[in-house]
Scaffold this active site. Structure first.
Site, PDB file in Angstrom:
ATOM      1  N   GLY A  12       0.781  -1.229   0.000  1.00 37.65           N
ATOM      2  CA  GLY A  12       0.000   0.000   0.000  1.00 37.65           C
ATOM      3  C   GLY A  12       0.811   1.275   0.000  1.00 37.65           C
ATOM      4  O   GLY A  12       0.338   2.305   0.474  1.00 37.65           O
ATOM      5  N   ASN A  14       1.578   3.212  -2.574  1.00 38.72           N
ATOM      6  CA  ASN A  14       0.868   4.209  -3.391  1.00 38.72           C
ATOM      7  C   ASN A  14      -0.445   4.627  -2.733  1.00 38.72           C
ATOM      8  O   ASN A  14      -0.843   5.786  -2.829  1.00 38.72           O
ATOM      9  CB  ASN A  14       0.635   3.698  -4.817  1.00 38.72           C
ATOM     10  N   ARG A  91      -4.785  -7.855 -10.122  1.00 39.34           N
ATOM     11  CA  ARG A  91      -5.763  -8.618 -10.890  1.00 39.34           C
ATOM     12  C   ARG A  91      -6.152  -7.830 -12.121  1.00 39.34           C
ATOM     13  O   ARG A  91      -6.257  -6.618 -12.070  1.00 39.34           O
ATOM     14  CB  ARG A  91      -7.054  -8.840 -10.104  1.00 39.34           C
ATOM     15  N   LEU A  92      -6.422  -8.565 -13.198  1.00 42.11           N
ATOM     16  CA  LEU A  92      -7.000  -7.918 -14.377  1.00 42.11           C
ATOM     17  C   LEU A  92      -8.440  -7.553 -14.056  1.00 42.11           C
ATOM     18  O   LEU A  92      -9.174  -8.349 -13.462  1.00 42.11           O
ATOM     19  CB  LEU A  92      -6.971  -8.861 -15.584  1.00 42.11           C
ATOM     20  N   HIS A 109       1.543   2.154 -13.636  1.00 34.81           N
ATOM     21  CA  HIS A 109       2.386   1.021 -14.023  1.00 34.81           C
ATOM     22  C   HIS A 109       3.846   1.460 -14.025  1.00 34.81           C
ATOM     23  O   HIS A 109       4.157   2.544 -14.526  1.00 34.81           O
ATOM     24  CB  HIS A 109       1.977   0.525 -15.420  1.00 34.81           C
TER      25      HIS A 109
END
Length: 188
Positions: A12, A14, A91-92, A109
């Protein structure tokens, strides 16, 4: 003021940068909810300390991805969420969430996309021997790190940088760049 839900799966860092930016009035948003798919993840403690509501689930407890994503959508609606902010959510995102929050899901990303998508982007960059990598903030679509790019910031590497050095450089950029970019985006 826009209401956001932050999705995270791990430590966590970010998430904490976003909490701090809100607290310091650098990000004018309300963190309405943390969504975490890993019971026991460190980010849950950070959310509790920041007095942010949490929805923690284990995907294995659901019959399908559609089922747990529908439960997430229900949680998001009950918390009146405007945007989803992914911060290390591993997860996608599937069609259920994509349709419910079309063009309202943002991801960070650790590479200059389209280079090095997917997991271990920093390791991919180090192994490739690139001199410049960076951070990309983009909208989420059905692919892996393929959505429209919102903003990018470069990070220069030197030959002596070990993987840990590059990860630290990336985190330092992310923790400033993500709140800055979210502030611009949410005020439009």
């Amino acid at each position: 003021m826009k209401r956001i839900a932050v999705f995270a799966s791990g430590t966590g860092s970010n998430f904490q940068a976003i909490v701090d930016a809100v607290k310091e009035s650098r990000l004018h948003a309300q963190i309405a909810l943390l969504v975490c798919d890993k019971p026991g993840a460190a980010v849950i403690n950070k959310a509790n300390e920041a007095k942010v509501d949490t929805f923690v689930f284990s995907p294995k407890q659901y019959a399908s991805k559609v089922e747990f994503e529908q439960e997430i959508v229900n949680q998001l609606h009950s918390h009146e969420v405007d945007y989803i902010v992914l911060a290390g959510y591993m997860r996608l995102i599937g069609p259920t969430l994509l349709e419910a929050f079309s063009n309202k899901i943002i991801n960070i990303h650790p590479s200059l996309l389209p280079a090095f998508p997917g997991i271990d982007a920093v390791g991919q960059a180090v192994r490739a021997g690139v001199k410049v990598t960076g951070v990309t903030i983009h909208y989420v679509d059905e692919g892996m790190d393929t959505g429209p790019i919102i903003a990018q910031r470069a990070v220069e590497l030197v030959d002596t940088d070990a993987l840990e050095d590059v990860e630290q450089k990336i985190h330092e950029v992310e923790h400033v760049f993500y709140p800055e970019t979210l502030e611009k985006l949410l005020q439009e």
